[in-house]
Design a protein around this motif. Sequence first.
Motif, PDB file in Angstrom:
ATOM      1  N   ALA A 267      -8.198  10.630   5.809  1.00 66.09           N
ATOM      2  CA  ALA A 267      -7.630   9.708   4.836  1.00 66.09           C
ATOM      3  C   ALA A 267      -8.662   9.459   3.759  1.00 66.09           C
ATOM      4  O   ALA A 267      -9.866   9.444   4.023  1.00 66.09           O
ATOM      5  N   ILE A 268      -8.177   9.299   2.530  1.00 66.77           N
ATOM      6  CA  ILE A 268      -9.047   8.989   1.392  1.00 66.77           C
ATOM      7  C   ILE A 268      -8.553   7.673   0.815  1.00 66.77           C
ATOM      8  O   ILE A 268      -7.359   7.550   0.479  1.00 66.77           O
ATOM      9  N   GLY A 269      -9.423   6.697   0.703  1.00 65.86           N
ATOM     10  CA  GLY A 269      -8.990   5.406   0.173  1.00 65.86           C
ATOM     11  C   GLY A 269     -10.158   4.495  -0.157  1.00 65.86           C
ATOM     12  O   GLY A 269     -11.332   4.887  -0.043  1.00 65.86           O
ATOM     13  N   HIS A 270      -9.812   3.294  -0.550  1.00 66.49           N
ATOM     14  CA  HIS A 270     -10.814   2.292  -0.896  1.00 66.49           C
ATOM     15  C   HIS A 270     -11.706   2.013   0.319  1.00 66.49           C
ATOM     16  O   HIS A 270     -11.199   1.883   1.434  1.00 66.49           O
TER      17      HIS A 270
ATOM     18  N   LEU B  19       0.837  -1.200   0.000  1.00 65.48           N
ATOM     19  CA  LEU B  19       0.000   0.000   0.000  1.00 65.48           C
ATOM     20  C   LEU B  19       0.873   1.252   0.000  1.00 65.48           C
ATOM     21  O   LEU B  19       1.789   1.366   0.810  1.00 65.48           O
ATOM     22  N   LEU B  20       0.575   2.171  -0.898  1.00 67.06           N
ATOM     23  CA  LEU B  20       1.256   3.470  -0.905  1.00 67.06           C
ATOM     24  C   LEU B  20       0.502   4.448  -0.024  1.00 67.06           C
ATOM     25  O   LEU B  20      -0.691   4.697  -0.233  1.00 67.06           O
ATOM     26  N   ILE B  21       1.209   4.994   0.973  1.00 65.97           N
ATOM     27  CA  ILE B  21       0.656   6.090   1.771  1.00 65.97           C
ATOM     28  C   ILE B  21       1.133   7.377   1.131  1.00 65.97           C
ATOM     29  O   ILE B  21       2.327   7.694   1.156  1.00 65.97           O
TER      30      ILE B  21
ATOM     31  N   VAL C 295      -3.564   2.643  -2.887  1.00 65.31           N
ATOM     32  CA  VAL C 295      -3.144   3.960  -2.389  1.00 65.31           C
ATOM     33  C   VAL C 295      -4.090   4.444  -1.300  1.00 65.31           C
ATOM     34  O   VAL C 295      -5.300   4.286  -1.411  1.00 65.31           O
ATOM     35  N   ILE C 296      -3.528   5.035  -0.255  1.00 67.48           N
ATOM     36  CA  ILE C 296      -4.334   5.804   0.688  1.00 67.48           C
ATOM     37  C   ILE C 296      -3.704   7.186   0.795  1.00 67.48           C
ATOM     38  O   ILE C 296      -2.484   7.326   0.910  1.00 67.48           O
ATOM     39  N   ARG C 297      -4.534   8.217   0.649  1.00 69.69           N
ATOM     40  CA  ARG C 297      -4.041   9.596   0.707  1.00 69.69           C
ATOM     41  C   ARG C 297      -4.386  10.192   2.056  1.00 69.69           C
ATOM     42  O   ARG C 297      -5.443   9.912   2.616  1.00 69.69           O
ATOM     43  N   MET C 298      -3.511  11.039   2.545  1.00 71.89           N
ATOM     44  CA  MET C 298      -3.735  11.704   3.825  1.00 71.89           C
ATOM     45  C   MET C 298      -3.735  13.208   3.606  1.00 71.89           C
ATOM     46  O   MET C 298      -2.825  13.755   2.977  1.00 71.89           O
TER      47      MET C 298
END
Lengths: 372, 372
Positions: B235-238, B189-191, B215-218
């Motif tokens: 956080a924005i993610g699946h 997983l890419l943070i 990917v998870i974006r912060m």
Amino acid sequence: MKTPRFAPIPAALPATVPFTGPETLQRRLGRPFAARLGANENGFGPSPRAVEAMRAEAGLVWQYGDSVSFDLVQALAGRLGVTPGHIQVGEGIDGLLGLLVRLMIAPGDAVVTSDGAYPTFNYHVAGFGGVLHKAPYRDDAEDPQALLDLAWRTGARLVYLANPDNPMGSWLAGGAIEEMVAMLPEDCLLILDEAYAEFAPAEAVPQISADDPRVIRMRTFSKAYGMAGARVGYAIGHPELIAGFDRIRNHFGMCRISQAGALAALGDEDWLAHIRTSTAAARDRIGRIGAENGLRALPSATNFVALDTARDGAFARQLVAALETEGVFVRMPGVAPLDRCIRISCAPAPELDVLAETLPRALARLRHPSHP
Amino acid sequence: MKTPRFAPIPAALPATVPFTGPETLQRRLGRPFAARLGANENGFGPSPRAVEAMRAEAGLVWQYGDSVSFDLVQALAGRLGVTPGHIQVGEGIDGLLGLLVRLMIAPGDAVVTSDGAYPTFNYHVAGFGGVLHKAPYRDDAEDPQALLDLAWRTGARLVYLANPDNPMGSWLAGGAIEEMVAMLPEDCLLILDEAYAEFAPAEAVPQISADDPRVIRMRTFSKAYGMAGARVGYAIGHPELIAGFDRIRNHFGMCRISQAGALAALGDEDWLAHIRTSTAAARDRIGRIGAENGLRALPSATNFVALDTARDGAFARQLVAALETEGVFVRMPGVAPLDRCIRISCAPAPELDVLAETLPRALARLRHPSHP
């Protein structure tokens, strides 16, 4: 493309949560609650000085909060007659319990609590792979001897005891807890959750040295200080134990506004006295409302009252649901036989007026389901 | 009586902390800083609407905050064009990083980051027993290919990348990150830490579907929104990944006042535009102050500027200390060769005036130690 898998411990956790929040319930209901009596919040509110301090701090919120909550720790240490090294401030007792479990519990370690006690503690224990062992309540109170026996039998590393107790409102004499501490197994830590201590009689608060390495006490600004939404709690314990939090905590996690509010709240002793008086009066009134409806109030040393339906958990759950439909938010213990009760938080008179008006209707609906 | 022992992972952790807070430094200094330019706080402050909302909410702080931050999540989802299930609100990116590491990393699992990148991420990885592998920066920027190579070689479960980068202020084109995502190992997983994204040019923000499970974006309200002390990140993610947070997070951990402030801040686009303009002007001015003192400003897509001393870490550390003595709080990268720079946060003109006045004096003192 699959979602990367979780680590084994979280992968095995259920997706449930300890509590559904009142805002979620209100959204389901489609309107705000007329009486918010379910989360042991303190509707008499925070000290006006705390509100003023938070309003003043709002403009400075561009700055991170002090990572060591220096001023608040100093003030607490002075108040409690301990050193700053005996105190850890954190994001409410909930946050501190999570950190403490993480600090002490490896997967498979035994942890002891009472069956029906604080679910959020159990949530944290499961969350770090600990194995929970539960002792039954005795006469609607936590049972120190049963907790001790279970701790010895399981080799527990942590024992959780809330005094006064949530959800029943009962309390143990300080001496009983002191005796319990003396009998703890070696390498076992007692978590004494004193979230409601400010409401309790003096004899319910044990005399335990802050240097005693077998005990960590948890206190909060969420209850008597009326600041649940600010997320400020603190732990009192041996400095070596307290120092452990610095290895794992979110160092800049304390809201700056909340720190300022807690510091101001701590300085307003008159407001705390007012809260104690108002809460005691509300406790009595909830007892009377219960009695008028055939529900006995259990003695309480907290800001809530358990009303005994003298029926079972299914009935109490229906009563909670019926009250919710009427716009009254209350909660109840989760485990038999405690779950024959509903738990009602102290609140200002207008909300208890709503309870007084609503409770007979909710009960009538249960007894006569065809009732409109 | 001994203190009960810690669990093995925390027992092995050092007692160090990621950052010493400015309040601690001020107490050592014996006076407040004249210029607070070290923590990448936003001294232009939060939206007046956010301040007003927080002041209004202070009186309601007796209520726990909404445990699902419903209103804020709805607003963010609307703004980002995703569903509420794609978003998790938490106690700042720091808090969310800790939860994410806990969710993904078992002891011994490999984690990749850049050598010199965000120390608090490393702190969380160590805190859960993960094994850090570090790729070097390349030309003062994080190096996607080096991170990828290391992830493949170590079987990493997490890769951390901040874009724009902290502490250098550099940024990658969105396309470079999109290419990196396409090449990630399975089950990795890419943070993507986008704490500074609001300051960056549009081309620095990659186009990644919120449904991409790799990917998870912060993001945060601490930087462009000027609310570091409120502790609100997201956080924005699946949705399956986002749902994982509910298994372990502190459900009632969000400050009620902070939630109200963030919601109001999000609605004030004019203020955000004002912050962007003011920050760009301050960035330019820090560059000019640097140039006047022989320190080259590195290009920055953030609210801070790395000034290159063209010397080594020892020199930069002395410069930071000399500025601190003069009442100017700045920080610096922790690792060579980045640590030849000092890092200065954008701030209103009066604080940069102090910097302009102080920097020559601090440099003179280093060059001529006998200088008064």
